[in-house]
Motif scaffolding. Structure first.
Motif, PDB file in Angstrom:
ATOM      1  N   UNK A  37     -23.156  12.203 -32.813  1.00  0.00           N
ATOM      2  CA  UNK A  37     -22.601  13.421 -32.970  1.00  0.00           C
ATOM      3  C   UNK A  37     -23.355  14.417 -33.034  1.00  0.00           C
ATOM      4  N   UNK A  38     -24.702  14.423 -33.417  1.00  0.00           N
ATOM      5  CA  UNK A  38     -25.711  15.589 -33.027  1.00  0.00           C
ATOM      6  C   UNK A  38     -25.786  16.033 -31.652  1.00  0.00           C
ATOM      7  N   UNK A  39     -25.654  15.179 -30.604  1.00  0.00           N
ATOM      8  CA  UNK A  39     -25.943  15.423 -29.267  1.00  0.00           C
ATOM      9  C   UNK A  39     -24.548  16.124 -28.633  1.00  0.00           C
ATOM     10  N   UNK A  40     -23.459  15.889 -29.323  1.00  0.00           N
ATOM     11  CA  UNK A  40     -22.224  16.349 -28.895  1.00  0.00           C
ATOM     12  C   UNK A  40     -22.119  17.878 -29.469  1.00  0.00           C
ATOM     13  N   UNK A  88     -15.261  19.928 -31.625  1.00  0.00           N
ATOM     14  CA  UNK A  88     -14.091  19.046 -32.387  1.00  0.00           C
ATOM     15  C   UNK A  88     -14.598  17.465 -32.280  1.00  0.00           C
ATOM     16  N   UNK A  89     -14.934  17.120 -31.097  1.00  0.00           N
ATOM     17  CA  UNK A  89     -15.311  15.827 -31.131  1.00  0.00           C
ATOM     18  C   UNK A  89     -16.480  15.195 -31.939  1.00  0.00           C
ATOM     19  N   UNK A  90     -17.402  16.129 -32.155  1.00  0.00           N
ATOM     20  CA  UNK A  90     -18.594  16.000 -33.195  1.00  0.00           C
ATOM     21  C   UNK A  90     -18.032  15.952 -34.562  1.00  0.00           C
ATOM     22  N   UNK A  91     -17.175  16.882 -34.946  1.00  0.00           N
ATOM     23  CA  UNK A  91     -16.823  17.312 -36.282  1.00  0.00           C
ATOM     24  C   UNK A  91     -15.558  16.619 -36.853  1.00  0.00           C
ATOM     25  N   UNK A  92     -14.781  16.182 -35.858  1.00  0.00           N
ATOM     26  CA  UNK A  92     -13.473  15.787 -36.303  1.00  0.00           C
ATOM     27  C   UNK A  92     -13.484  14.379 -37.040  1.00  0.00           C
ATOM     28  N   UNK A  93     -12.931  14.209 -38.188  1.00  0.00           N
ATOM     29  CA  UNK A  93     -13.185  12.868 -38.720  1.00  0.00           C
ATOM     30  C   UNK A  93     -12.370  11.687 -37.999  1.00  0.00           C
ATOM     31  N   UNK A  98     -25.480  16.031 -21.846  1.00  0.00           N
ATOM     32  CA  UNK A  98     -25.913  15.483 -23.307  1.00  0.00           C
ATOM     33  C   UNK A  98     -24.340  14.680 -24.044  1.00  0.00           C
ATOM     34  N   UNK A  99     -23.308  15.297 -23.655  1.00  0.00           N
ATOM     35  CA  UNK A  99     -22.103  14.844 -24.152  1.00  0.00           C
ATOM     36  C   UNK A  99     -21.627  13.457 -23.481  1.00  0.00           C
TER      37      UNK A  99
END
Length: 460
Positions: free
Chosen positions: A428-431, A348-353, A284-285
């Motif tokens: 981002x959801x997938x991450x 972190x990859x999904x949430x980090x700005x 998925x990632x």
């Protein structure tokens, strides 16, 4: 295989053992490199053979379908006829099919040749680690699996670059023609592998057909999910029914095609379930990251590849280390730590700005690579040590099947996200989902940790 014969193999002369190990690792390079460079060539193949991009994807789908259909039958055939014999036949079939790929005049011919390649590749992937187990002493099995993971990771990382270099100076058939010299070398080197008679156990052809139908329906259903959801749902239901029928048919057998005897072992079963979860999250990632980099962060295809390269390179560094640690530390806790690192990197990859700072992804992908290396090598080691030597082929087939089922599940997750959400939100959801699945893989692994850590066996 008796304990005496296994010991005799471990005491084989060092040069012969080195050649045997090299033959298995080189065969893995052959199979993994071909898969990696074929993906790069799809646009070129589509233009050359005058087909649509969607049609060209069958070059990949045919290979994946054959691979997942043939893994368990190849493992069973290896136990029946001998691991070396079936492994060598797989290398020969893969190399011969590469010639057919290079000479293919049309898309149907190329797809058929790729299907044959997948069958040959299944024999290599199902029996490779089983042969390593027969060649190295038991205390070096973790290290041997680490070497295997190192080779796979480096080949996966280098594959797209090698493919692009070949295409820059030659036509697409040369992508498959380059397999011939390596395949010939591997075929010669396999003579150093231990020759052991099989059990001569006959394969149940109806079970093989049920296995092929179930896994083919699974892969094709996943492929068709975004474009033809009704047909995809029918195929996925057929896959479930076929697998249920196969399990019921094989349940009473002493050495079933689906290794139900091994799955009755709690340690083996937990490793398989954890592997499915980990590969689902990782896939998925891997699908989400390119879309995130290009759509949300505005990166080119070249820069996307560069930003993703630290992941496999870190796996290549972590895998041999994990192989050595697996002899000293409980593999349950190594897998738990690996799952936690991988989940942390993905979260972190999904949430980090990331606005204007795409470079921030690099430490996160490195953390993912570290986590995957720490999880995968000890988990595979435990899977093989939980199986008796004479069922090493079945363990290898189950390990490969768990990986491909997880990869298919991860692809289905991303397909549904792209169908139900926007192209900007889906990655981002997938991450995030990948982070949850890999954390779950680590937590599941702790279920095989011993109650008293101080008395933990190294294969726990």
């Amino acid at each position: 295989m008796t304990a005496h014969s296994a010991e005799a193999i471990g005491q084989a002369p060092e040069p012969r053992r080195t050649v045997a190990i090299a033959s298995v690792l080189a065969a893995m390079v052959l199979v993994v490199l071909d898969a990696a460079i074929a993906n790069v060539a799809l646009p070129t193949i589509a233009r050359s053979l005058h087909v649509t991009p969607a049609t060209s994807v069958w070059v990949v789908t045919a290979y994946q379908t054959a691979l997942v259909m043939a893994l368990l039958p190849s493992a069973a055939l290896g136990e029946s006829l001998g691991h070396r014999r079936v492994f060598t036949s797989g290398v020969a079939l893969f190399t011969g099919a590469s010639v057919l790929c290079a000479l293919s005049p049309s898309m149907p011919w190329l797809v058929a040749a790729r299907f044959l390649q997948g069958i040959g590749g299944a024999a290599v992937m199902a029996l490779g680690v089983a042969l390593l187990r027969a060649v190295v002493p038991q205390h070096q099995l973790g290290a041997a699996i680490g070497w295997n993971a190192l080779v796979v990771a480096l080949t996966s990382a280098a594959g797209p670059t090698i493919g692009a270099m070949i295409l820059s100076g030659a036509s697409w058939p040369w992508l498959f023609a380059v397999n011939l010299p390596l395949g010939a070398v591997v075929l010669v080197a396999t003579r150093a592998l231990p020759r052991r008679p099989g059990t001569a156990r006959r394969l149940d052809l109806l079970s093989v057909a049920l296995n092929a139908g179930a896994f083919a329906s699974l892969v094709l259903g996943a492929e068709l999910l975004p474009s033809r959801p009704t047909l995809a749902a029918i195929l996925l239901a057929a896959a479930a029914l076929g697998m249920a029928a196969l399990v019921r048919r094989e349940m009473p057998r002493e050495a079933p095609l689906v290794p139900l005897d091994l799955l009755r072992s709690g340690s083996f079963r937990i490793s398989v379930i954890a592997s499915v979860c980990c590969f689902a999250g990782q896939t998925a990632a891997m699908v989400a990251l390119p879309f995130y980099l290009q759509h949300a962060l505005g990166q080119t295809a070249l820069m996307t590849g560069l930003y993703m390269t630290p992941w496999p390179l870190t796996v290549a560094i972590a895998a041999p280390l994990a192989g050595r640690l697996a002899n000293r530390v409980s593999t349950a806790w190594l897998c738990a730590a690996g799952g936690m690192f991988l989940a942390t990197g993905l979260a972190a990859a999904s949430l980090w700005p990331m606005q204007g700072a795409s470079w921030a992804l690099i430490p996160f992908t490195m953390l993912c690579g570290l986590g995957f290396g720490l999880f995968n090598v000890p988990n595979n080691r435990n899977m093989f040590l939980a199986a008796p030597p004479e069922r090493s082929g079945a363990a290898g087939g189950m390990q490969g099947t768990a990986r491909l089922v997880g990869q298919t599940a991860g692809a289905i997750v991303m397909t549904l996200l792209f169908t139900q959400t926007s192209a900007e939100a889906a990655p981002r959801i997938g991450l995030g989902i990948g982070a949850c699945l890999t954390l779950l893989a680590g937590l599941i692994s702790t279920l095989r940790a011993p109650a008293m850590a101080s008395h933990a066996p190294v294969s726990a």
